[in-house]
Design a protein around this motif. Structure first.
Motif: not given
Length: 264
Positions: A2-3, A25-33, A37-40
């Motif tokens: 997460s970031s 406040v906004y979130t963006y979820t993608t896959l990390n390396s 999940d990588s939650i920004a």
């Protein structure tokens, strides 16, 4: 993973292909390396820019932020507000021009303009409000020509002819003329009339008669012209009777032909 990102920006913010124009406040979820999940998270503060319009009418020119504008138009200045964003101020400016005109007048002695009497040649200015609220400046170019007056003193005998009129009495007489400027020229005639004089002498003589240096031996009417003490004609007339200076004696009686008396 997460970031977290905290962002304060003006008007809008582009993040991960999206444009945001509202604080939140906004979130963006993608896959990390590693395939998880990588939650920004974005903590976004949107401060809006500011715009305003000023409408202004002015005469001839208008000073705005150190710049002088003399033409009607739309002008913009950009400032920074307390949030650090643009503050755009638009000036809608209408310039009304003042007007000026000149009136040229030539008059005699004085001229009254707007209730003020002027008696000297010069330039005079009055300021009026025009229909657009600006000054209307009128300049009077005034030429004053003065009327004139003069006196003519004349002494003449019996009568005097002036401008086609005959005057036979001492006095003051005035004629009014127009001079080269079209103004009055008053001329006063101060006239003294001295009268000519006449005299008549009735006389008789025996044989001849001496009068004013001339010897007359016959009866008649004789005249002599003189100048009197006033410089005018003095006409003297002599009505003369001349008797022959002889005696008519007949038979001892002598008769004086002048008197009709006789002696014996």
């Amino acid at each position: 993973s997460s970031s977290f990102t905290n962002q304060i920006i003006c008007d809008s913010y582009d993040w991960n292909g999206y444009t945001y124009d509202t604080t939140g406040v906004y979130t963006y979820t993608t896959l990390n390396s590693v395939g998880c999940d990588s939650i920004a998270t974005l903590a976004l503060t949107i401060n809006n820019s500011f715009s305003s319009i000023i409408s202004m009418n002015s005469c001839d020119s208008y000073d705005w932020d150190g710049i002088t504008y003399d033409s009607t138009g739309v002008y913009s200045n950009t400032y920074t507000n307390i949030n650090g964003c643009d503050s755009i101020v638009t000036l809608e400016l209408t310039i009304n021009n003042s007007s000026s005109s000149t009136v040229t007048v030539t008059n005699c002695d004085s001229y009254t303009w707007d209730g003020v009497s002027y008696d000297s040649t010069g330039q005079y200015t009055n300021v009026y409000p025009a229909s657009n609220g600006c000054d209307s400046i009128v300049t009077l170019e005034l030429t004053i020509n003065n009327s004139s007056s003069s006196t003519v003193t004349v002494t003449d005998c019996d009568s005097y002819v002036w401008d086609g009129f005959t005057y036979d009495s001492t006095g003051q007489y005035t004629n009014q003329y127009s001079d080269v400027n079209g103004c009055d020229s008053l001329v006063t005639l101060d006239l003294i009339i001295n009268q000519s004089t006449t005299s008549l002498t009735l006389d008789s003589a025996l044989g001849s008669y001496v009068w004013n240096g001339n010897t007359y031996s016959s009866s008649g009417t004789y005249t002599a012209n003189f100048t009197n003490s006033l410089g005018c004609d003095s006409v003297a007339t002599l009505e003369l009777v001349v008797f022959a200076n002889t005696w008519d004696c007949v038979s001892g009686a002598c008769i004086d032909p002048g008197t009709g008396l006789g002696t014996y």
